[in-house]
Design a protein around this motif. Structure first.
Motif, short mmCIF file in Angstrom:
data_model
loop_
_atom_site.label_atom_id
_atom_site.label_comp_id
_atom_site.label_asym_id
_atom_site.label_seq_id
_atom_site.Cartn_x
_atom_site.Cartn_y
_atom_site.Cartn_z
N VAL A 42 0.84 -1.20 0.00
CA VAL A 42 0.00 0.00 0.00
C VAL A 42 0.88 1.25 0.00
O VAL A 42 0.65 2.21 -0.75
N PHE A 43 1.91 1.23 0.84
CA PHE A 43 2.81 2.37 0.97
C PHE A 43 3.51 2.67 -0.36
O PHE A 43 3.53 3.82 -0.83
N THR A 44 4.08 1.65 -1.00
CA THR A 44 4.83 1.88 -2.23
C THR A 44 3.89 2.24 -3.39
O THR A 44 4.24 3.04 -4.25
N ALA A 45 2.68 1.66 -3.38
CA ALA A 45 1.70 2.02 -4.43
C ALA A 45 1.25 3.47 -4.26
O ALA A 45 1.07 4.20 -5.24
N LEU A 46 1.09 3.89 -3.00
CA LEU A 46 0.72 5.28 -2.72
C LEU A 46 1.79 6.23 -3.25
O LEU A 46 1.48 7.26 -3.86
N VAL A 47 3.06 5.88 -3.01
CA VAL A 47 4.16 6.72 -3.51
C VAL A 47 4.13 6.75 -5.04
O VAL A 47 4.32 7.81 -5.65
N GLY A 48 3.86 5.61 -5.65
CA GLY A 48 3.71 5.57 -7.11
C GLY A 48 2.63 6.52 -7.59
O GLY A 48 2.77 7.19 -8.62
N MET A 49 1.53 6.60 -6.82
CA MET A 49 0.42 7.50 -7.19
C MET A 49 0.85 8.97 -7.09
O MET A 49 0.53 9.78 -7.96
N LEU A 65 -6.26 1.94 -3.74
CA LEU A 65 -5.28 1.40 -2.78
C LEU A 65 -5.84 0.20 -2.03
O LEU A 65 -5.14 -0.78 -1.77
N LEU A 66 -7.14 0.29 -1.72
CA LEU A 66 -7.81 -0.82 -1.03
C LEU A 66 -7.78 -2.07 -1.92
O LEU A 66 -7.48 -3.18 -1.45
N ALA A 67 -8.09 -1.87 -3.21
CA ALA A 67 -8.10 -3.00 -4.15
C ALA A 67 -6.69 -3.58 -4.29
O ALA A 67 -6.51 -4.81 -4.31
N ILE A 68 -5.69 -2.69 -4.37
CA ILE A 68 -4.30 -3.16 -4.50
C ILE A 68 -3.90 -3.93 -3.24
O ILE A 68 -3.25 -4.98 -3.31
N ALA A 69 -4.32 -3.41 -2.07
CA ALA A 69 -4.00 -4.08 -0.80
C ALA A 69 -4.63 -5.47 -0.75
O ALA A 69 -3.97 -6.45 -0.37
N LEU A 115 -10.62 -13.43 -3.43
CA LEU A 115 -10.10 -12.08 -3.21
C LEU A 115 -9.30 -11.57 -4.40
O LEU A 115 -9.33 -10.38 -4.71
N SER A 116 -8.58 -12.46 -5.08
CA SER A 116 -7.84 -12.05 -6.28
C SER A 116 -8.80 -11.51 -7.32
O SER A 116 -8.60 -10.41 -7.86
N ALA A 117 -9.84 -12.29 -7.62
CA ALA A 117 -10.81 -11.87 -8.63
C ALA A 117 -11.51 -10.57 -8.21
O ALA A 117 -11.67 -9.65 -9.03
N LEU A 118 -11.88 -10.50 -6.94
CA LEU A 118 -12.59 -9.31 -6.44
C LEU A 118 -11.71 -8.06 -6.54
O LEU A 118 -12.17 -7.00 -6.99
N SER A 119 -10.44 -8.19 -6.15
CA SER A 119 -9.56 -7.02 -6.16
C SER A 119 -9.32 -6.52 -7.58
O SER A 119 -9.33 -5.31 -7.83
N GLY A 165 7.13 -7.90 -5.87
CA GLY A 165 7.07 -6.91 -4.80
C GLY A 165 7.42 -5.52 -5.27
O GLY A 165 7.19 -4.54 -4.55
N ALA A 166 8.02 -5.44 -6.48
CA ALA A 166 8.47 -4.14 -7.00
C ALA A 166 7.43 -3.49 -7.91
O ALA A 166 7.56 -2.30 -8.24
N PHE A 167 6.41 -4.24 -8.32
CA PHE A 167 5.41 -3.70 -9.25
C PHE A 167 4.46 -2.65 -8.64
O PHE A 167 3.99 -1.77 -9.38
N PRO A 168 4.12 -2.71 -7.34
CA PRO A 168 3.07 -1.81 -6.82
C PRO A 168 3.23 -0.32 -7.15
O PRO A 168 2.22 0.33 -7.48
N PRO A 169 4.44 0.29 -7.11
CA PRO A 169 4.50 1.70 -7.50
C PRO A 169 4.02 1.93 -8.94
O PRO A 169 3.39 2.95 -9.24
N MET A 170 4.32 0.97 -9.82
CA MET A 170 3.89 1.11 -11.22
C MET A 170 2.37 0.96 -11.32
O MET A 170 1.73 1.64 -12.13
N ILE A 171 1.79 0.06 -10.49
CA ILE A 171 0.33 -0.06 -10.48
C ILE A 171 -0.28 1.26 -9.99
O ILE A 171 -1.28 1.72 -10.53
N GLY A 172 0.38 1.86 -8.97
CA GLY A 172 -0.09 3.15 -8.46
C GLY A 172 -0.10 4.21 -9.56
O GLY A 172 -1.08 4.95 -9.69
N GLU A 173 0.96 4.26 -10.35
CA GLU A 173 0.98 5.23 -11.45
C GLU A 173 -0.09 4.89 -12.49
O GLU A 173 -0.75 5.79 -13.03
#
Lengths: 321, 53
Positions: A42-49, A65-69, A115-119, A165-173
């Motif tokens: 969540v933290f790294t995705a937020l920074v990506g955003m 962020l909730l969905a990513i979490a 949860l995967s499908a839902l997120s 583990g490194a993808f979340p900032p890119m998902i945030g963007e």
């Protein structure tokens, strides 16, 4: 009642070792989501955003962020389902809900898949389908490519698997812009290069655990000295790579200062790991690097967050935006 | 045979845990409803509520 062997192929489940009626507490299902990993994602995705070129409605950002979490938690749950046999023989993980017998493996699998499908669905509806596709790929990469394929096969497991583990900032963007660009690719590279020294420092301390579980971590396959050399090499690449956000104009003066100081500390600690090879001093050096690496990544990302979200950005002369 | 008809009989503790899980699922579903409502307003704007019946 669900049997643990539903859809299972790995050894522990095939023997029905963890079969039974669902008897888990709510907190066991929360534990399946690996909350600490979720918080990092969540933290790294937020920074990506916040470093992304553009803006997004705060409600959309929160829901994304909730969905990513939840997506990160789902992949953690699928990882625990698949690795239940390994977790059962490692001291660090044997109290997890599945090996401890509190949650049947089949239920964990269903929980993770739902949860995967839902997120992915929620992120697609709330933000955009590129971000949702990226989240789906990340879940697949962690649960299938890393957990099922790489982890038990090669000592490079956490190097390649670290990408998940490194993808979340890119998902945030992707949530903000519908695409990905260099600023978050730089953040991806930082986490990607940070993962090997971080996990190998832990593997040096827990090599007995990994050997018992039959997981080919680098210290067990190539030996502790080769691992120490690799830790130093990756850290020597990581410290300058962490300056990439400055070169791209994403990181300002504060980030430059933090990246230089903490990067130097990482290099010193990695040299210590490389130098101390025996006894208590070796264990202490690995422990110090492992602990500081967490703080290092947190400080880099927290500084970027402070610069962009709280108006503390001051351009580095000659480089700034 | 009568034993089979009874099926799985939960202990008091298992019933308590089952109820706790059900309540947690109910809260999660309620939160999801609120989330979708708020996101809809955020995406479409409050004007979506202002229309003739």
């Amino acid at each position: 009642m669900t049997l643990a062997t539903d859809g299972m192929t790995n050894d522990s489940a095939a023997t029905g070792a963890f079969a039974g009626v669902s008897g888990g507490e709510v907190r066991d299902y929360v534990a399946l989501l690996k909350p600490r990993v979720m918080s990092l994602v969540v933290f790294t995705a937020l920074v990506g955003m916040v470093v992304a070129p553009g803006t997004v409605h705060p409600v959309i950002a929160f829901a994304s962020l909730l969905a990513i979490a939840v997506g990160a938690g789902a992949s953690g749950c699928l990882n625990m389902w698949w690795d239940a046999d390994i977790d059962a023989v490692m001291t660090r993980t044997r109290a997890r809900p599945i090996p401890a017998g509190r949650v049947p493996a089949g239920e964990a699998l269903t929980f993770g898949l739902v949860l995967s499908a839902l997120s992915v669905f929620v992120l697609g509806v709330v933000a955009n389908w590129f971000a949702a596709g990226f989240l789906a790929f990340t879940i697949f990469f962690y649960a299938v490519v890393y957990s099922m394929w790489l982890k038990r096969w090669t000592a490079q497991n956490i190097v390649i698997g670290g990408a998940a583990g490194a993808f979340p900032p890119m998902i945030g963007e992707a949530v903000v812009t519908g695409t990905v660009g260099w600023p978050t690719f730089a953040l991806f590279a930082i986490i990607f290069l940070w993962t090997p020294p971080h996990f190998w420092a832990l593997a040096l301390l827990k090599s007995g655990d990994y050997a018992r579980a039959g997981v080919p971590m680098l210290p067990n396959v190539a030996g502790p000295d080769a691992t120490r050399r690799q830790i130093l090499l990756y850290t020597l690449i990581l410290a300058p790579a962490a300056l990439a956000p400055v070169a791209l104009g994403t990181g300002g003066l504060a980030y430059l200062l933090v990246a230089v100081i903490t990067g130097a500390a990482m290099v010193i600690l990695a040299f210590n790991v490389h130098r101390h090879r025996e006894g208590e001093a070796a264990a202490r050096a690995a422990q110090q690097l492992f602990a500081f690496s967490i703080l290092y990544l947190f400080l880099l990302f927290a500084t970027l967050l402070a610069e962009h979200a709280f108006g503390l950005y001051a351009a580095v002369p000659g480089i700034g935006r | 045979m009568s034993e089979e008809k009874k099926g799985v009989v939960l202990t008091a503790e298992e019933k308590r845990r089952q109820r706790a899980r059900s309540v947690a699922i109910a809260w999660a579903l309620a939160a999801l409803c609120v989330l979708f409502f708020v996101v809809t307003i955020a995406k479409l704007g409050p004007g979506v509520m202002n229309r003739p019946l």
